[in-house]
Design a protein around this motif. Structure first.
Motif, PDB file in Angstrom:
ATOM      1  N   UNK A 106      23.331  15.554   4.231  1.00 43.41           N
ATOM      2  CA  UNK A 106      23.178  14.098   4.451  1.00 43.41           C
ATOM      3  C   UNK A 106      21.706  13.674   4.523  1.00 43.41           C
ATOM      4  N   UNK A 107      20.921  14.207   3.615  1.00 47.01           N
ATOM      5  CA  UNK A 107      19.486  13.900   3.610  1.00 47.01           C
ATOM      6  C   UNK A 107      19.225  12.514   3.012  1.00 47.01           C
ATOM      7  N   UNK A 108      18.441  11.736   3.747  1.00 47.50           N
ATOM      8  CA  UNK A 108      18.026  10.407   3.313  1.00 47.50           C
ATOM      9  C   UNK A 108      16.505  10.317   3.349  1.00 47.50           C
ATOM     10  N   UNK A 109      15.951   9.507   2.454  1.00 48.14           N
ATOM     11  CA  UNK A 109      14.520   9.289   2.450  1.00 48.14           C
ATOM     12  C   UNK A 109      14.247   7.816   2.179  1.00 48.14           C
ATOM     13  N   UNK A 110      13.497   7.217   3.109  1.00 42.86           N
ATOM     14  CA  UNK A 110      13.143   5.802   2.997  1.00 42.86           C
ATOM     15  C   UNK A 110      11.633   5.649   2.961  1.00 42.86           C
ATOM     16  N   UNK A 111      11.143   4.859   2.025  1.00 45.01           N
ATOM     17  CA  UNK A 111       9.719   4.544   1.936  1.00 45.01           C
ATOM     18  C   UNK A 111       9.523   3.078   2.288  1.00 45.01           C
ATOM     19  N   UNK A 112       8.429   2.785   2.958  1.00 41.46           N
ATOM     20  CA  UNK A 112       8.103   1.402   3.310  1.00 41.46           C
ATOM     21  C   UNK A 112       6.949   0.920   2.446  1.00 41.46           C
ATOM     22  N   UNK A 113       7.172  -0.176   1.740  1.00 38.10           N
ATOM     23  CA  UNK A 113       6.145  -0.794   0.914  1.00 38.10           C
ATOM     24  C   UNK A 113       5.872  -2.188   1.466  1.00 38.10           C
ATOM     25  N   UNK A 114       4.833  -2.270   2.304  1.00 37.55           N
ATOM     26  CA  UNK A 114       4.578  -3.530   3.001  1.00 37.55           C
ATOM     27  C   UNK A 114       5.682  -3.772   4.010  1.00 37.55           C
ATOM     28  N   UNK A 115       6.391  -4.874   3.857  1.00 40.40           N
ATOM     29  CA  UNK A 115       7.504  -5.178   4.766  1.00 40.40           C
ATOM     30  C   UNK A 115       8.852  -4.783   4.173  1.00 40.40           C
ATOM     31  N   UNK A 116       8.824  -4.208   2.967  1.00 37.88           N
ATOM     32  CA  UNK A 116      10.065  -3.867   2.277  1.00 37.88           C
ATOM     33  C   UNK A 116      10.344  -2.377   2.411  1.00 37.88           C
ATOM     34  N   UNK A 117      11.563  -2.030   2.841  1.00 38.14           N
ATOM     35  CA  UNK A 117      11.988  -0.634   2.911  1.00 38.14           C
ATOM     36  C   UNK A 117      12.852  -0.314   1.692  1.00 38.14           C
TER      37      UNK A 117
END
Length: 224
Positions: free
Chosen positions: A8-19
Protein backbone atom coordinates in the motif's frame (compact mmCIF):
# COMPACT_ATOMS: atom_id res chain seq x y z
CA UNK A 1 10.74 -17.41 -1.55
CA UNK A 2 9.43 -13.84 -1.28
CA UNK A 3 12.25 -11.52 -0.24
CA UNK A 4 10.76 -8.08 -0.85
CA UNK A 5 7.25 -6.64 -0.50
CA UNK A 6 5.71 -3.25 -1.16
CA UNK A 7 2.49 -2.80 0.78
CA UNK A 8 0.00 0.00 0.00
CA UNK A 9 2.79 2.42 -0.88
CA UNK A 10 1.72 5.97 -1.70
CA UNK A 11 3.78 8.96 -2.74
CA UNK A 12 2.58 12.55 -2.72
CA UNK A 13 4.51 15.58 -3.98
CA UNK A 14 3.63 19.16 -3.10
CA UNK A 15 3.97 21.79 -5.80
CA UNK A 16 3.24 25.12 -4.15
CA UNK A 17 -0.21 24.71 -2.64
CA UNK A 18 -1.12 21.78 -4.89
CA UNK A 19 -0.60 18.17 -3.77
CA UNK A 20 -0.18 15.52 -6.45
CA UNK A 21 -0.44 11.83 -5.62
CA UNK A 22 2.09 10.02 -7.83
CA UNK A 23 1.56 6.55 -6.32
CA UNK A 24 -1.92 5.59 -5.19
CA UNK A 25 -1.48 2.45 -3.12
CA UNK A 26 0.95 0.03 -4.78
CA UNK A 27 1.29 -3.62 -3.75
CA UNK A 28 4.11 -5.83 -5.06
CA UNK A 29 5.96 -8.93 -3.94
CA UNK A 30 9.30 -10.03 -5.37
CA UNK A 31 10.85 -13.51 -5.20
CA UNK A 32 14.45 -14.70 -5.15
CA UNK A 33 15.99 -15.49 -8.50
CA UNK A 34 13.32 -13.69 -10.52
CA UNK A 35 13.21 -10.57 -12.69
CA UNK A 36 10.18 -8.30 -12.41
CA UNK A 37 9.74 -5.56 -15.02
CA UNK A 38 7.78 -2.37 -14.41
CA UNK A 39 6.29 -0.99 -17.62
CA UNK A 40 3.96 1.88 -18.48
CA UNK A 41 3.88 5.33 -20.01
CA UNK A 42 6.12 8.15 -18.78
CA UNK A 43 4.67 9.59 -15.58
CA UNK A 44 2.93 6.34 -14.59
CA UNK A 45 5.07 6.01 -11.44
CA UNK A 46 7.53 3.27 -12.49
CA UNK A 47 10.74 5.05 -11.52
CA UNK A 48 9.16 6.42 -8.34
CA UNK A 49 8.38 2.86 -7.21
CA UNK A 50 11.91 1.76 -8.08
CA UNK A 51 13.57 4.57 -6.11
CA UNK A 52 11.31 4.03 -3.09
CA UNK A 53 11.97 0.28 -3.14
CA UNK A 54 15.71 0.96 -3.37
CA UNK A 55 15.64 3.32 -0.39
CA UNK A 56 16.59 6.35 -2.51
CA UNK A 57 13.47 8.22 -1.43
CA UNK A 58 10.77 7.62 1.17
CA UNK A 59 7.14 6.71 0.64
CA UNK A 60 4.48 9.09 1.94
CA UNK A 61 2.55 6.10 3.29
CA UNK A 62 2.70 2.30 3.27
CA UNK A 63 5.52 -0.14 3.93
CA UNK A 64 8.60 -1.42 2.11
CA UNK A 65 9.72 -4.71 3.64
CA UNK A 66 13.07 -6.36 2.84
CA UNK A 67 13.75 -9.79 4.34
CA UNK A 68 11.07 -9.21 6.96
CA UNK A 69 12.45 -5.82 8.02
CA UNK A 70 10.32 -2.69 7.55
CA UNK A 71 12.59 -0.23 5.74
CA UNK A 72 9.97 2.49 6.13
CA UNK A 73 10.66 2.57 9.87
CA UNK A 74 14.45 2.71 9.48
CA UNK A 75 16.61 5.81 9.81
CA UNK A 76 18.83 7.06 6.98
CA UNK A 77 21.98 5.33 8.27
CA UNK A 78 20.22 1.94 8.49
CA UNK A 79 18.92 2.35 4.95
CA UNK A 80 22.37 3.44 3.71
CA UNK A 81 23.92 0.25 5.10
CA UNK A 82 21.32 -1.91 3.37
CA UNK A 83 21.85 -0.07 0.08
CA UNK A 84 25.63 -0.50 0.35
CA UNK A 85 25.68 -4.17 1.31
CA UNK A 86 22.46 -5.76 -0.01
CA UNK A 87 21.44 -3.71 -3.06
CA UNK A 88 23.00 -3.26 -6.49
CA UNK A 89 22.12 -0.54 -9.00
CA UNK A 90 22.26 -0.29 -12.79
CA UNK A 91 21.09 2.85 -14.57
CA UNK A 92 20.61 3.98 -18.17
CA UNK A 93 24.16 5.37 -18.20
CA UNK A 94 27.03 3.34 -16.81
CA UNK A 95 28.37 6.22 -14.66
CA UNK A 96 31.85 4.71 -14.52
CA UNK A 97 34.63 6.72 -12.85
CA UNK A 98 36.71 7.97 -15.83
CA UNK A 99 40.11 7.72 -14.14
CA UNK A 100 39.67 4.16 -12.81
CA UNK A 101 40.33 0.95 -14.73
CA UNK A 102 37.67 -1.75 -15.01
CA UNK A 103 39.29 -3.67 -12.15
CA UNK A 104 39.53 -0.54 -10.01
CA UNK A 105 35.82 0.24 -10.57
CA UNK A 106 34.93 -3.08 -8.95
CA UNK A 107 37.49 -2.68 -6.19
CA UNK A 108 35.93 0.67 -5.29
CA UNK A 109 32.50 -0.94 -5.04
CA UNK A 110 33.83 -3.59 -2.66
CA UNK A 111 35.29 -0.82 -0.49
CA UNK A 112 31.99 1.12 -0.52
CA UNK A 113 30.06 -2.01 0.46
CA UNK A 114 32.44 -2.47 3.40
CA UNK A 115 33.47 -5.91 2.19
CA UNK A 116 35.11 -8.14 4.78
CA UNK A 117 37.30 -9.79 2.13
CA UNK A 118 41.05 -9.31 2.15
CA UNK A 119 42.59 -7.50 -0.85
CA UNK A 120 43.74 -10.86 -2.22
CA UNK A 121 40.22 -12.29 -1.89
CA UNK A 122 38.81 -9.18 -3.54
CA UNK A 123 41.17 -9.62 -6.50
CA UNK A 124 40.06 -13.23 -6.92
CA UNK A 125 36.38 -12.27 -6.72
CA UNK A 126 36.89 -9.53 -9.31
CA UNK A 127 38.64 -11.99 -11.64
CA UNK A 128 35.72 -14.41 -11.27
CA UNK A 129 33.07 -11.78 -11.97
CA UNK A 130 34.95 -10.34 -14.95
CA UNK A 131 35.15 -13.83 -16.46
CA UNK A 132 31.43 -14.24 -15.81
CA UNK A 133 30.66 -11.13 -17.89
CA UNK A 134 33.40 -11.94 -20.44
CA UNK A 135 35.37 -8.79 -19.65
CA UNK A 136 38.44 -10.29 -17.95
CA UNK A 137 40.59 -9.33 -20.99
CA UNK A 138 39.63 -5.66 -20.38
CA UNK A 139 40.38 -5.42 -16.67
CA UNK A 140 43.10 -2.78 -17.17
CA UNK A 141 41.07 -0.69 -19.62
CA UNK A 142 39.72 2.78 -18.81
CA UNK A 143 36.09 3.75 -19.58
CA UNK A 144 37.09 5.97 -22.52
CA UNK A 145 38.33 2.92 -24.43
CA UNK A 146 35.17 0.82 -23.84
CA UNK A 147 32.16 0.52 -26.12
CA UNK A 148 28.67 1.35 -24.80
CA UNK A 149 27.88 -2.34 -24.30
CA UNK A 150 31.17 -2.95 -22.51
CA UNK A 151 30.58 -0.01 -20.20
CA UNK A 152 27.15 -1.36 -19.26
CA UNK A 153 28.62 -4.82 -18.64
CA UNK A 154 31.12 -3.26 -16.24
CA UNK A 155 28.29 -1.32 -14.58
CA UNK A 156 26.43 -4.61 -14.06
CA UNK A 157 29.56 -6.27 -12.69
CA UNK A 158 30.00 -3.35 -10.30
CA UNK A 159 26.38 -3.76 -9.20
CA UNK A 160 26.77 -7.45 -8.31
CA UNK A 161 30.44 -7.71 -7.22
CA UNK A 162 29.51 -7.44 -3.52
CA UNK A 163 26.89 -10.22 -3.90
CA UNK A 164 23.74 -8.16 -3.26
CA UNK A 165 20.36 -9.79 -2.75
CA UNK A 166 18.52 -7.13 -4.77
CA UNK A 167 19.35 -5.61 -8.16
CA UNK A 168 17.56 -2.42 -9.22
CA UNK A 169 17.83 -1.59 -12.93
CA UNK A 170 16.38 1.66 -14.31
CA UNK A 171 16.23 1.54 -18.13
CA UNK A 172 19.51 -0.46 -18.33
CA UNK A 173 19.32 -0.85 -22.13
CA UNK A 174 17.91 2.55 -23.13
CA UNK A 175 21.22 3.94 -24.40
CA UNK A 176 22.20 0.81 -26.35
CA UNK A 177 21.44 -0.51 -29.84
CA UNK A 178 19.26 -3.61 -30.20
CA UNK A 179 22.09 -6.15 -30.27
CA UNK A 180 23.86 -4.70 -27.23
CA UNK A 181 20.50 -4.38 -25.45
CA UNK A 182 19.88 -8.09 -25.90
CA UNK A 183 23.42 -8.92 -24.73
CA UNK A 184 22.91 -6.86 -21.57
CA UNK A 185 19.50 -8.41 -20.86
CA UNK A 186 20.88 -11.93 -21.35
CA UNK A 187 23.62 -11.03 -18.85
CA UNK A 188 21.14 -9.65 -16.31
CA UNK A 189 18.98 -12.76 -16.75
CA UNK A 190 21.93 -15.13 -16.31
CA UNK A 191 23.27 -13.31 -13.24
CA UNK A 192 19.81 -13.17 -11.65
CA UNK A 193 19.47 -16.94 -11.96
CA UNK A 194 23.08 -17.92 -11.29
CA UNK A 195 23.50 -15.71 -8.20
CA UNK A 196 19.85 -16.02 -7.04
CA UNK A 197 19.38 -12.24 -7.10
CA UNK A 198 15.97 -10.56 -7.01
CA UNK A 199 15.83 -8.03 -9.86
CA UNK A 200 13.39 -5.13 -10.24
CA UNK A 201 13.68 -3.36 -13.57
CA UNK A 202 12.05 -0.38 -15.25
CA UNK A 203 11.95 -0.52 -19.04
CA UNK A 204 10.21 1.00 -22.05
CA UNK A 205 11.67 -1.59 -24.43
CA UNK A 206 9.08 -4.30 -25.10
CA UNK A 207 11.71 -6.53 -26.74
CA UNK A 208 13.40 -6.90 -23.35
CA UNK A 209 10.27 -8.33 -21.72
CA UNK A 210 10.93 -11.82 -23.09
CA UNK A 211 13.83 -12.05 -20.61
CA UNK A 212 11.81 -11.35 -17.45
CA UNK A 213 9.68 -13.54 -15.18
CA UNK A 214 6.95 -11.04 -14.33
CA UNK A 215 5.60 -7.92 -16.02
CA UNK A 216 3.79 -5.28 -13.98
CA UNK A 217 2.03 -2.55 -15.94
CA UNK A 218 1.47 0.82 -14.27
CA UNK A 219 -0.86 3.65 -15.24
CA UNK A 220 -1.52 6.90 -13.38
CA UNK A 221 0.14 5.69 -10.18
CA UNK A 222 -1.68 2.37 -10.05
CA UNK A 223 -0.86 -1.23 -10.98
CA UNK A 224 -3.15 -2.29 -13.82
Amino acid sequence: MTIFTIDEVRKTFTNGEVEEEILKGINLSLKEGEITALVGASGSGKSTILTIAAGLQRASDGQVVFEGENMTAMNQEQIRKIRASEFGFVFQSAHLVPFLTVEEQLMLMLDVSESKMTKREQKKEIEKVLKLIEMDHRKDAYPASLSGGEKQRVAIARAIIHKPKMLFADEPTASLDSKRSKDVMVLIQELTKTLNITTLMVTHDEEMLSYVDHIITMKDGLVV
